[in-house]
Scaffold this motif. Structure first.
Motif, PDB file in Angstrom:
ATOM      1  N   THR A1085       0.813  -1.226   0.000  1.00 49.21           N
ATOM      2  CA  THR A1085       0.000   0.000   0.000  1.00 49.21           C
ATOM      3  C   THR A1085       0.832   1.255   0.000  1.00 49.21           C
ATOM      4  N   GLY A1086       2.140   1.196   0.287  1.00 52.07           N
ATOM      5  CA  GLY A1086       2.972   2.383   0.274  1.00 52.07           C
ATOM      6  C   GLY A1086       4.306   2.138   0.956  1.00 52.07           C
ATOM      7  N   TYR A1087       5.082   3.252   1.059  1.00 59.39           N
ATOM      8  CA  TYR A1087       6.415   3.176   1.659  1.00 59.39           C
ATOM      9  C   TYR A1087       6.557   4.327   2.640  1.00 59.39           C
ATOM     10  N   THR A1088       7.444   4.128   3.624  1.00 56.47           N
ATOM     11  CA  THR A1088       7.800   5.157   4.602  1.00 56.47           C
ATOM     12  C   THR A1088       9.278   5.475   4.444  1.00 56.47           C
ATOM     13  N   ILE A1089       9.614   6.756   4.142  1.00 58.22           N
ATOM     14  CA  ILE A1089      10.991   7.190   3.906  1.00 58.22           C
ATOM     15  C   ILE A1089      11.436   7.999   5.112  1.00 58.22           C
ATOM     16  N   GLN A1090      12.656   7.692   5.636  1.00 52.80           N
ATOM     17  CA  GLN A1090      13.209   8.376   6.788  1.00 52.80           C
ATOM     18  C   GLN A1090      14.618   8.853   6.488  1.00 52.80           C
ATOM     19  N   GLU A1104       5.170   9.368   4.460  1.00 53.00           N
ATOM     20  CA  GLU A1104       4.411   8.182   4.891  1.00 53.00           C
ATOM     21  C   GLU A1104       3.395   7.853   3.810  1.00 53.00           C
ATOM     22  N   GLN A1105       3.069   6.561   3.681  1.00 53.23           N
ATOM     23  CA  GLN A1105       2.104   6.104   2.666  1.00 53.23           C
ATOM     24  C   GLN A1105       2.495   6.608   1.283  1.00 53.23           C
TER      25      GLN A1105
END
Length: 1271
Positions: A1085-1090, A1104-1105
């Motif tokens: 459903t998506g990715y979280t980048i930090q 987020e998402q």
């Protein structure tokens, strides 16, 4: 004499406070004050009908609705009549100078104590009553007309009750008025000797307080004259109606003093006199002097008028119904105006058209409200109500008022604002919330009234049946009519908390009946039975033998100390004299005879008043004589009967005294021998005649030689032999023989004595059956009837929790079976029986077993067939509509074969369920079924199926009812439990089969449980391998049905792959990566980048998402080096591990010069403003009092307190506090002199604000000794 027309004009005053006449000192300053109803009203002051202007002599001040006229340096030239005019109202008053009174005799007559608007050119009508109601307020420019009243002979009757006593100096007098006219009643009270202001209350009838009825037709006013110290109280009745007639009462109280006065009002129907000129009713509304100015007021044409003609009161009523001519003209077309004007006698067409033109203007619609409050609302006490309005401006501020006071937000009052709607919610409504509510938006208002309804009063304890006793003396009537409460206070009503009692004084037989108490929540009925009260004799009078010159005392004691009686001697009433004394002390009655003489001998009787029995005894005079001539005569017993006949039997009631007085002769005096045998000699067998007697008494010369019984007394006098038994008992029954002997011979006689008594009590009664409000009781006759035949029985019943027995019949009931009625269903009762013979009533029998009058319930409802097979039938039903006071013990089910009348129980006993399965039935038979409900009263009517049914199973096609949630993919996380229930139908029981992806299920992983109506699919702990399509098949022979369920077991995804830094420029970094290899069995459903600074390695989320596999990270800080990582995400959550970049990104520094922005300094200063005002208070002397308010201002304002405009900041009696804008003034132990106007003033550089209030200090108490000294 020409007739005089009296017309009453109905209007509303423009003044709320009127100026009063004053008497001032020479060269003093005089101030007249007035208050108007409206703040913007224009006010004019006049002197001798000329307007007053502002000058050195006169000062006119107008502040809002308060207006004042100040006369400086008052002198004799200022003595005149003044007036104030506002709108159409005019009030007149006078100014007097004490030194100028003697110099100005030609001025007007002294005015009333209070300024009253009255005409100067209108005289009272001829024949007006001597006490005329004071003149009321009238429109300016028009003469005032007094209220209509009849002549003195008719209206003013003398009333001795209204003498000038007590507090009143002038009492209201009875009066008469026509329908639609006005009348005023006046009461005056002198306050010179009163310590407190008197309080007056007006009543109609006995209890109706008229203070709550003030309004359109009733106005109460109060005036006070400081010079004469007289209070004037007025009650104005405006537009009298026929129902206003009746008795009125005026009460005045002042501390411990009280006075009241009654007066009557008579309202007559109005009639129109013959020859009435319609033109006399025309009046113009203008105050100008011109004849044609202003508009004609035609309201006089539509009102009832009254006239005085030839000194007599003539009243004429328009027989036609009232019509509003303006309403007719308003609706009629212009072409009909002339016709309508001619029909109703209107001649001024120009004035008519002017008024119609004003009426044609449409009213302006509300600019603030889209929807107003309803006129009234009603709510029950304790409930919640919500008042709603709609405003035109969504940002408008709304204020809610209750009885004119603003409502503060509390737990019970909740204010809501949703768009254009505004709500006021009142929780837990009480009687104090019954008030008028107003919603204020700007200058517009919306009104409503809330009526709080009391909850119904429920009777929690019913009346109990009562039985009382009454003597013959208590049965009274007055002209054959039962006495009422007003005449003799026969009925009294008593209230003790929630308990209400009815007390009936002097109960009589006429008070028998049913008494009912009713409330708005129920009612209760009880029965009152009255029986005659029996008088008991505690001590009877005894026979006396007294010698000459001795004292004889007859004494008796009865149960009622209030019962009087009469003494008789030989049937003649005994009168007290010097030797005879009659006394009555408590329950004891005495007759004392001093110095007994031979003529006092005789039978003495005491007869209680009101009772049909008497007490008798004999007084014997003992006289000793000596006969010197010896004689010998054989003894002889002189009896009227012999012992050989049945007439010789003497009946005596057990417990009473038996006295046998046998006359005997013989010389010398014979010896008397009394004997007793158990049987009558006439009934003895031949061999029993010589049996020894059971008792023996011997007397000689008056002395007892032998005595065989303790309670038996034998005595002998000259010529008599007396045999007495005190308190006869059953064993005293038998044949008594008397033998007299002397030397000359002997004589004998037999007397048969039979002792009779009340019967023994019957055995405990038995309850044969019970009904809804009745029962049938049976009992056995008593073992011993008391020697007399039983005449009947008396029955009593009581409630088991009560101690009071109620008699069911007063006349003896001859049978031994009785039906008791009029009982309360569901109440537990007991019964007992008395036996009655001619002697009296026996003791009560033991009480019966407790029983409850109940009736069978109604039949069960909704009986139907739930299922059927080859040998079983399933039935179901619902509970009966009427169960009654007794609970249902169970249900009985029966069946019979069609064509037969034999009903067979389906099972033993009863069932408490409302469904049953009847088994082992013959296949193919047609059968009928019925169900009955059972309680303690027995079975109810039967509920039967409408037609017979055949015991045979019916083929039903298999059908799967797949639940709606299983028609889509069922998604579960790894480790969760799956429990699926799928109902189906089919007869006979179908075969159920489960398949997964076309293969049989593994029983180690999946559990399946099947029943007749459903199949349960259960997986305790799911794994990803459990995903797939599960197919359910139900089959009966060659017919089948299928359904499939898709299950998807999901897990967390894996980390993304190959995260790369594609580019770095300025403050931006471009990233790119690949999707994870494992998506967790569902879509990503998506990715979280930090990002993280390489120095601290603290990670911060950038996106987020995020759905793409590449992104640009911006707003990085130059000179820092960053690392990046990415998490993948699905419906379960984030991947356990991230994908971290192998390389870092360094943000290069660039030459830049930072220029901070310039800001304008904000001015926060604010003028003081009181956010919460001071509130008027009334406190008790001796207790500390506080006044509080709140203020806002920047900078912090300086606070100063004033009392009557005098600074009190430095006085020790007061303490001032200021905390967070809350200002408090504490007054230490105030006294009455501390009352007054307190002002709080706040000042800072931006301005100032002032708020004030009034403080009233009441005395704590007054020592009683000072009251006595004062009086």
């Amino acid at each position: 004499e020409p007739s005089q027309t009296s017309k009453v004009t109905k209007y509303l005053s423009s003044f709320s406070k009127k100026p009063k006449s004053q008497t001032a000192e020479l060269r003093a300053v005089v101030i007249f004050e007035a208050e108007t109803e409206k703040a913007d009203a224009k006010v004019r002051w006049q002197r001798d009908a000329k307007d007053i202007t502002v000058s050195d002599k006169y000062t006119i001040i107008a502040e809002g609705n308060k207006h004042s006229l100040t006369i400086n340096n008052a002198g004799p030239e200022d003595v005149a009549e003044y007036a104030v005019i506002a709108g159409t109202s005019k009030v007149k008053f006078e100014l007097k100078i004490r030194d100028a009174e003697a110099k100005a005799p030609a001025k007007a007559q002294p005015a009333a104590p209070a300024a009253v608007e009255s005409p100067t050119d209108a005289a009272p009508p001829v024949g007006a009553p001597s006490v005329t109601p004071p003149a009321t307020e009238h429109p300016a420019g028009s003469p005032a007309v007094p209220a209509k009243a009849s002549d003195a002979n008719e209206s003013h009757h003398s009333d001795t009750r209204q003498d000038l006593t007590g507090l009143f100096t002038d009492k209201p007098q009875s009066g008469e008025v026509n329908t639609g006219e006005n009348i005023t009643f006046v009461a005056k009270v002198c306050a010179e000797s009163l310590l407190k202001k008197p309080t007056v209350r007006w009543f109609k009838g006995k209890w109706m307080d008229l203070a709550s009825k003030s309004g359109k037709h009733l106005q109460l006013k109060e005036l006070y004259d400081r010079n004469s110290k007289v209070y004037t109280f007025e009650m104005h009745i405006i537009g009298a109606k026929p129902n206003f007639a009746g008795a009125y009462r005026c009460e005045v109280t002042s501390r411990d003093k009280f006075d009241s006065c009654n007066f009557d009002l008579i309202v007559h129907d109005a009639r129109t006199a013959d020859g009435f000129d319609i033109r006399t009713a025309f009046r113009r509304t203008s105050t100008d002097a011109g004849d044609d100015s202003g508009e004609l007021d035609f309201s006089g044409l539509l009102k009832k008028s009254s006239f005085l003609k030839s000194g007599q009161r003539m009243v004429q009523t328009n027989t036609e119904p009232e019509v509003d001519v303006w309403e007719i003209l308003h609706k009629a077309p212009p072409s009909e105006y002339e016709k309508i004007a001619f029909q109703y006698g209107i001649t001024d067409l120009r004035g008519m058209l002017k008024r119609l033109k004003k009426m044609k203007k449409e009213e302006k619609k509300s600019a603030a409200f889209l929807k107003k409050l309803d006129p009234a609302y009603q709510i029950e006490k304790g409930h919640k109500i919500k008042l709603q309005i709609e405003v035109a401006n969504p940002d408008a501020e709304v204020k809610w008022l209750k009885n004119g006071q603003e409502i503060q937000k509390t737990g019970r009052y909740i204010f809501e604002s949703i768009g254009n709607k505004r709500f006021l919610t009142i929780n837990n409504c009480s009687l104090s919330d019954d008030a008028a509510y107003t919603c204020v938006v700007g200058d517009e208002k919306s009104f409503t009234e809330l009526f709080v309804k009391e909850p119904p009063v429920v009777i929690v304890r019913n009346l109990e049946d009562q039985m009382c006793e009454v003597s013959e003396e208590g049965a009274r009537e007055k002209d054959g009519v039962e006495l009422t409460r007003d005449e003799s206070f026969k009925y009294r009503f008593k209230k003790d908390g929630c308990k209400h009692m009815l007390i009936i004084n002097e109960v009589s037989k006429e008070d028998c009946g049913h008494y009912r108490v009713k409330t708005n929540g129920g009612q209760s009925v009880a029965e009152l039975m009255v029986q005659e009260k029996e008088l008991e004799v505690y001590q009877s009078i005894a026979d006396l033998t007294v010698k000459a010159k001795d004292q004889a005392v007859f004494k008796c004691e009865v149960s009622d100390e209030n019962v009087k009686g009469i003494w008789y001697k030989n049937g003649v009433e005994v009168k007290p004299d010097a030797r005879t004394h009659i006394t009555h002390i408590g329950r004891i009655h005495k007759l004392t005879i001093d110095d007994v003489r031979p003529n006092d001998e005789g039978d003495y009787t005491f007869v209680p008043e009101g009772y049909a029995f008497n007490l008798s005894a004999k007084l014997n005079f003992l006289e000793v004589k000596i006969d010197y001539v010896p004689r010998q005569d054989p003894p002889k017993i002189h009896l009227d009967y012999t012992g050989q006949t049945a007439d010789s039997t003497i009946l005596v009631v057990a417990g009473n005294k038996l006295r046998l007085d046998v006359p005997i002769t013989g010389d010398p005096a014979p010896t008397v021998v009394w004997t007793k045998t158990g049987k009558d000699k006439s009934k003895m067998a031949p061999g029993e005649g010589k049996k020894e007697p059971s008792f023996l008494w011997t007397l000689k010369d008056g002395e007892v030689l032998s005595d065989a019984g303790g309670h038996v007394h034998v005595e002998s006098t000259k010529g008599h032999c007396i045999f007495t038994i005190e308190g006869a008992e059953r064993q005293d029954e038998g044949v008594y023989s008397v033998i007299v002997r002397n030397p000359a011979g002997e004589d004998t006689a037999d007397i048969n004595v039979k002792v009779v008594d009340v019967p023994d009590p019957p055995q405990a009664p038995r309850i044969l059956s019970v009904g809804e409000d009745s029962c049938i009781v049976q009992w056995d006759p008593p073992l011993f009837d008391g020697g007399q035949p039983v005449l009947g029985y008396v029955l009593e019943r009581k409630k088991t929790k009560s101690y009071r027995w109620m008699r069911l019949n007063f006349d003896p009931y001859k049978d031994t079976t009785y039906e008791a009625k009029r009982m309360i269903e569901g109440m537990t009762y007991e019964m007992r029986v008395y036996a009655v013979n001619s002697i009296g009533m026996s003791r009560p029998s033991p009480a019966s077993q407790p029983f409850v009058p109940v009736a069978p319930s109604s039949e069960p409802i909704g009986l139907c067939v739930d299922d059927i097979s080859d040998t079983t039938v399933s039935l179901k039903w619902r509970t009966p509509e009427r169960v009654g006071s007794a609970s249902i013990e169970g249900y009985g089910v029966e069946y019979c074969i069609e064509g037969s009348d034999e009903w067979i129980p389906a099972f033993k006993g009863l069932t408490e369920r409302t469904s049953v399965v009847i088994r082992d039935l013959p296949t193919g038979e047609k059968m009928q079924f019925r169900v009955r409900a059972y309680n303690v009263a027995g079975p109810s009517p039967a509920a039967t199926l409408p037609h017979a049914i055949t015991v045979r199973e019916i083929m039903q096609r298999p059908k799967i009812w797949l639940p709606r949630n299983l028609r889509q993919t069922l998604m579960k996380k790894v480790g969760e439990t799956i429990n699926v229930v799928i109902p189906f139908q089919g007869k006979p029981r179908p075969m159920v089969t489960w398949m997964k992806n076309g293969e049989p299920l593994d029983p180690k992983q999946v559990s399946v449980r099947n029943s007749d109506t459903d199949s349960i699919f259960f997986i305790r702990k799911t794994e990803r391998s459990d995903s797939g399509v599960y197919e359910l098949k139900v089959q009966i022979e060659n017919v089948e049905d299928k359904a499939s369920v898709t299950i998807q077991v999901v897990d967390l995804p894996g980390p993304p792959q190959n995260l790369k830094l594609m580019d770095v420029w300025g403050f931006n970094v471009a990233l790119e990566w690949k999707p994870p290899k494992d998506d967790g069995n569902c879509d990503i459903t998506g990715y979280t980048i930090q990002k993280a600074d390489k120095k601290t390695m603290e990670w911060y989320t950038v996106y987020e998402q995020y759905r793409r596999t590449n992104c640009v990270v911006s707003d990085l800080i130059m000179g820092n080096e960053y690392m990046f990582r990415v998490f993948s995400m699905n419906v379960v959550g984030l991947s356990p591990e991230p994908c971290t970049s192998k390389n870092s990104a360094y943000i290069q520094k660039t030459g830049m010069e930072y220029k901070p922005p310039s800001y304008k300094q904000h001015d926060f200063s604010e003028a003081p403003k009181f956010t919460h005002p001071l509130v008027n208070r009334s406190v008790i002397a001796g207790y500390n009092a506080t006044l509080s308010c709140s203020v806002r201002g920047i900078p912090k304002p300086k606070i100063t307190w004033y009392k009557n405009k005098m600074d009190i900041s430095n006085e020790a009696k007061y303490r001032m506090f200021s905390k967070q804008g809350i200002l408090t003034l504490e007054i230490r132990k105030p006294c009455p002199f501390d009352g007054g106007v307190y002002t709080c003033k706040a000042v800072n550089a931006s301005g100032e604000d002032v708020v004030e209030c009034k403080l009233e200090v009441r005395r704590k108490y007054l020592n009683p000794k000072y009251l006595s000294l004062h009086s």
